[in-house]
Enzyme design. Structure first.
Site, PDB file in Angstrom:
ATOM      1  N   HIS A   1       0.877  -1.172   0.000  1.00  0.00           N
ATOM      2  CA  HIS A   1       0.000   0.000   0.000  1.00  0.00           C
ATOM      3  C   HIS A   1       0.913   1.219   0.000  1.00  0.00           C
ATOM      4  CE1 HIS A   1      -3.802   1.966   0.799  1.00  0.00           C
ATOM      5  NE2 HIS A   1      -3.517   2.321   2.033  1.00  0.00           N
TER       6      HIS A   1
ATOM      7  N   ASN B   1      -4.292   8.040   5.264  1.00  0.00           N
ATOM      8  CA  ASN B   1      -4.624   6.894   4.433  1.00  0.00           C
ATOM      9  C   ASN B   1      -5.585   7.368   3.336  1.00  0.00           C
ATOM     10  OD1 ASN B   1      -4.826   4.291   3.512  1.00  0.00           O
ATOM     11  ND2 ASN B   1      -5.598   3.426   5.419  1.00  0.00           N
TER      12      ASN B   1
END
Length: 467
Positions: A400, A425
């Site tokens: 990620h 995020n």
């Protein structure tokens, strides 16, 4: 000979009188659908027998609760509408029931036909012919046992159920919610730019980009079920850096969709992509704002091609570019193209990352996301060992990318001091700490310090004019 009928007559008369003197509420019972129409769902159940009830004639209180309805053990249940309990014929009359029990399975007070299904979180349960449920055994993204184990385990952070993840399997979470392809070895071996701390230079114990550059640090977006973190984290870092380096003259939220749809060279849109390719595109082609080119979102498993690129640019001298099309949505006209200089890699020493962050703005970091990170709700994250006691398929991870925005430290109740990074995020504002998270700093937790990139917004003197 003669007595028997009179006894029967008496019984019928009594039943009749009982009916005449009945409370008005009784009609309800006659209008109720017979239980056998819905099916005696529990053919082997003990009802009349359990209570030892077999009432002669009509007795409305000779009744028992039955799977969300009422069933009776009086002789009247067999007359008009059959609302008899499942074992009435067998126990009270000693005869087999007049109809076969309907096949099916019971769940939550409802009866389901054979092959009927219901969902239990991410697993489908199917009614088998023998009347029992059979459920898939997939590990779910939201695992309540894991949440409890983390919260009881004093790991320094709290877990919870992020409702957008409910009903997804762990495998789907890894496939659709991340989406950065681990860089090739040649990219991983990119030269690091060493930031040198001056002799005696001490960095502050805590720093937050949004405090140093108010209104220039943008809030997290939500990538949905699009495995496009490569585009979201790149656009997020570039948005902040263009804003900071233009001294606030340009404060765009850059468009992840522009990257997802138009940066197609060795990239797979919502099926994953590479950071080096994203930065190359931002430097050579540039992207427009998110207002101009909004995120179209792709649902997982959606068949059909990715949305085509709606925004191209052409050179206009001095390395600058301009859009060759209008914005893909009708109410925004500002289609300025934003570009950056080549991305550069920082050393993985936390002091160097901190100094870069404090001087030039948020940075991009690669990280390995494990099964427990999806459950993060607050605190200082580190990967926990709670799934080690479980089968292999409960332990999954994928790559990620996120935006690091600051750092700090916290004293734990047991006296330890935990150093952390703060990061944004791309799972929307309701995940974690308002879309952000804190993660242990200085220990390369989940590889967060192994590959960190910075970039300069491409800002000319003409951009600094007053807009």
């Amino acid at each position: 000979m003669w007595r028997c009928p009179s006894g029967l007559l008496l019984l019928l008369l009594l039943a009749g009188q009982g009916a005449l003197g009945a409370r008005r509420g009784r009609w309800r019972r006659e209008l109720a659908p017979g239980l056998h129409l819905r099916g005696i769902r529990d053919a082997g159940g003990r009802y009349c027998q359990e209570q030892d009830m077999c009432c002669r004639g009509r007795a409305d209180d000779c009744a028992l609760p039955y799977l969300g309805a009422t069933c009776y053990c009086d002789l009247f249940c067999n007359r008009t509408v059959s609302d008899c309990c499942p074992d009435f014929w067998d126990f009270c009359l000693g005869v087999p029931p007049p109809f076969p029990p309907i096949q099916g399975c019971e769940h939550g007070g409802r009866i389901y036909p054979v092959f009927g299904t219901y969902w239990d979180n991410c697993n489908r349960c199917t009614c088998q012919e023998k009347g029992q449920w059979e459920c898939d055994q997939e590990p779910c993204l939201v695992d309540l046992d894991m949440i409890n184990a983390i919260n009881q385990g004093n790991y320094g952070w709290q877990a919870g159920n992020h409702s957008a993840f409910w009903g997804m399997t762990l495998d789907e979470g890894i496939r659709y919610r991340l989406g950065t392809i681990r860089p090739s070895s040649s990219v991983m071996n990119m030269n690091e730019i060493y930031t040198v701390l001056n002799p005696g230079e001490v960095l502050p114990a805590a720093f937050e980009a949004s405090e140093k550059w108010p209104n220039l640090i943008h809030e997290p977006l939500d990538q949905g079920n699009c495995a496009g973190s490569w585009a979201f984290s790149t656009a997020a870092v570039a948005s902040d850096r263009v804003s900071i380096h233009s001294l606030g003259h340009m404060t765009p939220v850059l468009s992840p969709q522009n990257l997802l749809s138009c940066d197609t060279h060795h990239q797979q849109g919502c099926r994953g992509g590479r950071l080096d390719g994203a930065w190359w595109f931002l430097r050579r082609r540039g992207v427009v704002s998110d207002h101009c080119y909004p995120f179209s979102g792709r649902e997982r498993d959606e068949a059909g091609p990715a949305p085509p690129c709606m925004m191209h640019s052409r050179a206009m001298g001095r390395g600058k570019r301009q859009a060759t099309a209008r914005c893909p949505n009708s109410h925004v006209h500002a289609n300025d193209i934003y570009q950056v200089t080549p991305a550069y890699r920082l050393g993985s020493n936390e002091q160097e990352i901190m100094k870069e962050l404090m001087e030039n703005g948020p940075v991009q970091a690669l990280m390995e996301v494990h099964e427990d990170f999806f459950l993060y709700q607050g605190g200082i994250y580190s990967h926990t060992p709670v799934s080690l006691s479980r089968p292999e398929q409960y332990r999954r991870h994928g790559t990620h990318s996120v935006k690091i925005t600051g750092w700090g430290e916290e004293r734990l109740p047991d006296g330890r001091t935990l150093k952390y990074w703060t990061a944004a995020n791309s799972w929307g504002p309701s995940w974690g700490e308002r879309g952000h998270f804190r993660i242990v700093r200085g220990a390369n937790e989940c590889d967060i310090e192994s590959f960190v990139l910075g970039v300069w917004g491409r800002v000319g003197m003409e951009d600094m004019g007053h807009h």
